[in-house]
Design an enzyme around this catalytic site. Structure first.
Site, PDB file in Angstrom:
ATOM      1  N   GLU A   1      -5.569  -7.948  -0.837  1.00  0.00           N
ATOM      2  CA  GLU A   1      -6.326  -7.821   0.409  1.00  0.00           C
ATOM      3  C   GLU A   1      -7.768  -7.474   0.074  1.00  0.00           C
ATOM      4  O   GLU A   1      -8.035  -6.651  -0.804  1.00  0.00           O
ATOM      5  CB  GLU A   1      -5.766  -6.710   1.312  1.00  0.00           C
ATOM      6  CG  GLU A   1      -4.401  -6.980   1.910  1.00  0.00           C
ATOM      7  CD  GLU A   1      -3.969  -5.855   2.872  1.00  0.00           C
ATOM      8  OE1 GLU A   1      -4.865  -5.092   3.320  1.00  0.00           O
ATOM      9  OE2 GLU A   1      -2.766  -5.750   3.141  1.00  0.00           O
TER      10      GLU A   1
ATOM     11  N   GLU B   1       0.795  -1.233   0.000  1.00  0.00           N
ATOM     12  CA  GLU B   1       0.000   0.000   0.000  1.00  0.00           C
ATOM     13  C   GLU B   1       0.831   1.289   0.000  1.00  0.00           C
ATOM     14  O   GLU B   1       0.790   2.077   0.962  1.00  0.00           O
ATOM     15  CB  GLU B   1      -0.979   0.005   1.182  1.00  0.00           C
ATOM     16  CG  GLU B   1      -2.004  -1.106   1.086  1.00  0.00           C
ATOM     17  CD  GLU B   1      -3.119  -1.006   2.124  1.00  0.00           C
ATOM     18  OE1 GLU B   1      -2.984  -0.211   3.078  1.00  0.00           O
ATOM     19  OE2 GLU B   1      -4.118  -1.732   1.967  1.00  0.00           O
TER      20      GLU B   1
END
Length: 310
Positions: free
Chosen positions: A250, A134
């Protein structure tokens, strides 16, 4: 490693689970056991994603040496998963200082990758390396595009044929895909994370401000489903246009969501990803998002069935 294309390597990832809050967290986190790897394999998962906070176990100055004891812990997890026939996605997770100050930490980030890439170069091709979880904050697309190219070059020195996973800026957001610039490399898999709508998936999350106001948010209307379809269609169009496989690294919903809505969301996102040839890894194994209850040493069966068809 050259026997399979990037698309085939991505399909091999298949159905995955994240071992979050273990190697990426401090004391008091989930302690991995051999039994957990056995349970994941027996349940029908293909892949374990191992988030690792290397930056919390490495020297601040060059050559940024990673603590040997911590390296042994990571080795144990990687080898334990692979011994059971599972693929492993090994990443750099929670490098918060890099996100805040890319210029100040770029050399250390690259130094970490020099060590990681060399240490795991001899592992089988079922080990996949993910450059950074991320990217966000000051790692805006332009800055991240430059840094990922530098990190990939370091990985390629030791792992010329290994599958490498790269995410977008803005925390692996699908909407950031058009800003991603990738080197000319045919062994790349692109990852996105999916938690939309955030007000549903993170209602009551204790680490975020004011999420209590979202409590009671349900999910499952026609409009709710259409929004997911629209998001994943956009990702699939980008992937097709750029000939890149996609890994939903995710996705998950926090435990304070009402159970029927949570099950509907997880199953719908999972099946829609599969219909678009996207591999995936649920967040996660045994936290408040988890599909496994570590206190009972048992699966949360309805949630497992939303992920793995019986």
């Amino acid at each position: 490693m050259r026997d399979l294309t990037a698309h085939q390597l991505n399909q091999r990832l298949g159905k995955g689970i994240n071992f979050g809050n273990a190697l990426d967290a401090a004391a008091g986190a989930l302690r991995l056991t051999e039994a957990y790897f056995d349970a994941v394999r027996a349940a029908g998962f293909d892949t374990v994603r191992l988030p690792v906070r290397w930056s919390g176990h490495a020297a601040e100055r060059a050559p940024y040496t990673i603590d040997g004891g911590f390296l042994d812990r990571v080795d144990w997890a990687v080898d334990g998963a692979m011994a059971r026939g599972l693929n492993v996605v090994l990443n750099v997770h929670h490098y918060d200082e890099l996100q805040a100050d890319p210029d100040g930490h770029a050399a250390r980030f690259l130094g970490l990758w020099e060590q990681i890439a060399a240490r795991y170069a001899a592992r089988p091709d079922r080990l996949y390396l993910e450059l950074l979880n991320e990217p966000h904050g000051a790692l805006v697309p332009r800055r991240w595009n430059a840094l990922l190219a530098d990190a990939l070059a370091i990985v390629r020195d030791a792992n010329p044929g290994r599958a490498v996973i790269v995410g977008t800026a803005r925390a692996n957001d699908i909407d950031a895909l058009p800003d991603l610039r990738l080197p000319d490399d045919d062994r790349l898999i692109v990852t996105v994370h999916y938690y939309a709508p955030f007000e549903f998936t993170h209602q009551g999350a204790t680490w975020l401000p004011d999420t209590e106001r979202w409590l009671g948010t349900s999910w499952g209307t026609g409009a709710d489903r259409a929004a997911v379809v629209s998001d994943l269609d956009a990702a699939a169009r980008w992937a097709a246009a750029h000939d890149r496989p996609l890994f939903v690294g995710e996705f998950g919903a926090y435990s304070k969501a009402d159970p029927p809505s949570r099950l509907r969301w997880v199953e719908f996102v999972r099946t829609q990803a599969e219909r678009r040839a996207m591999s995936w890894a649920h967040w996660d194994f045994a936290t408040d998002f988890g599909v496994y209850d570590p206190e009972r040493d048992a699966w949360r069966t309805p949630l497992l069935r939303a992920l793995i068809d019986p």
